[in-house]
Enzyme design. Sequence first.
Site, PDB file in Angstrom:
ATOM      1  N   ASP A   4       0.864  -1.173   0.000  1.00  0.00           N
ATOM      2  CA  ASP A   4       0.000   0.000   0.000  1.00  0.00           C
ATOM      3  C   ASP A   4       0.909   1.235   0.000  1.00  0.00           C
ATOM      4  O   ASP A   4       2.119   1.130   0.281  1.00  0.00           O
ATOM      5  CB  ASP A   4      -0.897  -0.038   1.241  1.00  0.00           C
ATOM      6  CG  ASP A   4      -1.701   1.235   1.413  1.00  0.00           C
ATOM      7  OD1 ASP A   4      -2.431   1.605   0.470  1.00  0.00           O
ATOM      8  OD2 ASP A   4      -1.590   1.875   2.478  1.00  0.00           O
ATOM      9  N   ASP A   6      -0.236   5.222   0.824  1.00  0.00           N
ATOM     10  CA  ASP A   6      -0.513   6.262   1.828  1.00  0.00           C
ATOM     11  C   ASP A   6      -0.544   5.669   3.230  1.00  0.00           C
ATOM     12  O   ASP A   6      -1.328   4.758   3.527  1.00  0.00           O
ATOM     13  CB  ASP A   6      -1.851   6.942   1.535  1.00  0.00           C
ATOM     14  CG  ASP A   6      -1.831   7.737   0.239  1.00  0.00           C
ATOM     15  OD1 ASP A   6      -1.008   8.660   0.142  1.00  0.00           O
ATOM     16  OD2 ASP A   6      -2.619   7.419  -0.665  1.00  0.00           O
ATOM     17  N   SER A 106      -5.287   3.102  -3.118  1.00  0.00           N
ATOM     18  CA  SER A 106      -6.612   3.652  -3.409  1.00  0.00           C
ATOM     19  C   SER A 106      -6.518   5.025  -4.064  1.00  0.00           C
ATOM     20  O   SER A 106      -7.518   5.569  -4.536  1.00  0.00           O
ATOM     21  CB  SER A 106      -7.434   3.763  -2.108  1.00  0.00           C
ATOM     22  OG  SER A 106      -7.710   2.486  -1.581  1.00  0.00           O
TER      23      SER A 106
END
Length: 211
Positions: A4, A6, A106
């Site tokens: 991932d 952030d 995302s």
Amino acid sequence: MLFDMDGTLVDSEKLWGIALEELAVRAGGKLSEEARLAMVGTSMPVSMAIFRDDMGQPDRPSAPDVDWIHDRVTELFAEGLVWRPGARELLLAVREAGLPTALVTSTARRLAEVALKTLGAENFDVLVCGDEVRRAKPDPEPYLTAAGLLGVPIAECVAIEDSPSGVASAVAAGARVLAVPSDVELPSHDGILLRESLAGVDVPFLAAMFS
């Protein structure tokens, strides 16, 4: 390896917070702490729905706010991103070991590409962004997509995450999950390995997750 972005590799959640607080002021309100934390790790449509609800403006048009947020976060990212503890060292060790690596975020691609100026585009074989999947985290699609593009069975992948939404996505996909919370606490439960930070995590540590 599935990373991932952030809050996991870089301490960028605070920058999203700055932009969202500024947007709230533009909307004539103040973003609550509860709403901001609920947005962590979610897709833009979900975040904007939380934002509208928190502002008490359910009919507020989303598209102008999304454009504004993307522009503002691009500015903030361009000013420089700070690595999370141990993240840079682990990423470089993974690449030195020759492990296939994906960034699974995302965040929209236009913002991810700005972040790659800090992260190094050469450190990832695959980039899966929030605006390039049909179903964003917590759905397993982003992680399944990344594993498929890498040509590695998802059960042989380690996903590193910091948010409840991201952890849920990786667990549902079937990856081994290393969870390192940043802004939001993560409860310990079966299926994830929980650590305070990535400091001290190396390739042998990741390999041991399969033993």
